[in-house]
Design a protein around this motif. Sequence first.
Motif, PDB file in Angstrom:
ATOM      1  N   PRO A  86       3.278   0.420  -6.735  1.00 23.17           N
ATOM      2  CA  PRO A  86       3.652   1.615  -7.492  1.00 23.17           C
ATOM      3  C   PRO A  86       2.798   2.811  -7.088  1.00 23.17           C
ATOM      4  O   PRO A  86       1.677   2.659  -6.603  1.00 23.17           O
ATOM      5  CB  PRO A  86       3.357   1.210  -8.940  1.00 23.17           C
ATOM      6  CG  PRO A  86       2.295   0.180  -8.826  1.00 23.17           C
ATOM      7  CD  PRO A  86       2.572  -0.560  -7.542  1.00 23.17           C
ATOM      8  N   ASP A  87       3.343   3.985  -7.303  1.00 20.61           N
ATOM      9  CA  ASP A  87       2.596   5.211  -7.045  1.00 20.61           C
ATOM     10  C   ASP A  87       1.764   5.516  -8.289  1.00 20.61           C
ATOM     11  O   ASP A  87       2.265   6.080  -9.259  1.00 20.61           O
ATOM     12  CB  ASP A  87       3.556   6.357  -6.741  1.00 20.61           C
ATOM     13  CG  ASP A  87       2.838   7.651  -6.400  1.00 20.61           C
ATOM     14  OD1 ASP A  87       1.582   7.706  -6.508  1.00 20.61           O
ATOM     15  OD2 ASP A  87       3.525   8.627  -6.032  1.00 20.61           O
ATOM     16  N   PRO A  91       1.917  11.080 -12.848  1.00 16.05           N
ATOM     17  CA  PRO A  91       1.556  11.112 -14.276  1.00 16.05           C
ATOM     18  C   PRO A  91       2.226   9.937 -15.000  1.00 16.05           C
ATOM     19  O   PRO A  91       3.301   9.482 -14.599  1.00 16.05           O
ATOM     20  CB  PRO A  91       2.122  12.446 -14.755  1.00 16.05           C
ATOM     21  CG  PRO A  91       2.316  13.258 -13.518  1.00 16.05           C
ATOM     22  CD  PRO A  91       2.576  12.290 -12.403  1.00 16.05           C
ATOM     23  N   LEU A  92       1.587   9.455 -16.050  1.00 17.43           N
ATOM     24  CA  LEU A  92       2.092   8.288 -16.773  1.00 17.43           C
ATOM     25  C   LEU A  92       3.535   8.440 -17.217  1.00 17.43           C
ATOM     26  O   LEU A  92       4.316   7.492 -17.156  1.00 17.43           O
ATOM     27  CB  LEU A  92       1.208   7.982 -17.984  1.00 17.43           C
ATOM     28  CG  LEU A  92      -0.140   7.353 -17.674  1.00 17.43           C
ATOM     29  CD1 LEU A  92      -0.963   7.200 -18.945  1.00 17.43           C
ATOM     30  CD2 LEU A  92       0.029   6.013 -16.985  1.00 17.43           C
ATOM     31  N   ASP A  93       3.912   9.630 -17.664  1.00 21.51           N
ATOM     32  CA  ASP A  93       5.271   9.819 -18.165  1.00 21.51           C
ATOM     33  C   ASP A  93       6.324   9.811 -17.055  1.00 21.51           C
ATOM     34  O   ASP A  93       7.521   9.798 -17.330  1.00 21.51           O
ATOM     35  CB  ASP A  93       5.377  11.102 -18.994  1.00 21.51           C
ATOM     36  CG  ASP A  93       5.072  12.372 -18.207  1.00 21.51           C
ATOM     37  OD1 ASP A  93       4.476  12.268 -17.106  1.00 21.51           O
ATOM     38  OD2 ASP A  93       5.426  13.459 -18.689  1.00 21.51           O
ATOM     39  N   PRO A  96       7.653   4.254 -13.975  1.00 24.62           N
ATOM     40  CA  PRO A  96       8.471   3.264 -14.685  1.00 24.62           C
ATOM     41  C   PRO A  96       7.558   2.288 -15.433  1.00 24.62           C
ATOM     42  O   PRO A  96       6.395   2.089 -15.064  1.00 24.62           O
ATOM     43  CB  PRO A  96       9.231   2.544 -13.563  1.00 24.62           C
ATOM     44  CG  PRO A  96       8.429   2.786 -12.334  1.00 24.62           C
ATOM     45  CD  PRO A  96       7.707   4.095 -12.532  1.00 24.62           C
ATOM     46  N   LEU A  97       8.085   1.690 -16.485  1.00 27.26           N
ATOM     47  CA  LEU A  97       7.320   0.697 -17.233  1.00 27.26           C
ATOM     48  C   LEU A  97       7.130  -0.549 -16.380  1.00 27.26           C
ATOM     49  O   LEU A  97       8.017  -0.943 -15.632  1.00 27.26           O
ATOM     50  CB  LEU A  97       8.041   0.325 -18.529  1.00 27.26           C
ATOM     51  CG  LEU A  97       8.029   1.375 -19.628  1.00 27.26           C
ATOM     52  CD1 LEU A  97       8.858   0.894 -20.808  1.00 27.26           C
ATOM     53  CD2 LEU A  97       6.614   1.679 -20.070  1.00 27.26           C
ATOM     54  N   GLY A  98       5.973  -1.175 -16.507  1.00 31.06           N
ATOM     55  CA  GLY A  98       5.711  -2.417 -15.774  1.00 31.06           C
ATOM     56  C   GLY A  98       5.442  -2.162 -14.310  1.00 31.06           C
ATOM     57  O   GLY A  98       5.230  -1.034 -13.869  1.00 31.06           O
TER      58      GLY A  98
END
Length: 133
Positions: A86-87, A91-93, A96-98
Amino acid sequence: YIDAQVENLAEIRRFVREEAAALGAGEEAICDLELAVDEASCNIVCHGYEQSDGIIRVSVERDGDRLIVRLRDQALPFDPTRHPLPDVTLPLDQRPLGGLGIFLIMNSVDELTYRVPPEGGNELTLVKRLPSP
């Protein structure tokens, strides 16, 4: 061998902790291995076997300054070393989840290798280098 069930993940962590300590690993290396093994085992249980019956074979050994943990299963084939990471700079928002499990594994160990053993299934090898005494 251990049944590939979510409720057995703590037993796998305990086994790895005890074996690594008996082989002379320090607390930092043990914690890193526990995290990596927990993530890998969880992936085997939840994604590999897809919540169906199966087993995980766990071994811990030492070779010089290398602590080696092998996880073997007969789950669906999956090579985490080929999975895109994952990158984590997003930013967290915007993430993607997981999807952080393999990232955590790769950042907790010094080497991660995958192979399909002659009998089939998956074999994941995690190596943690131990500091010189």
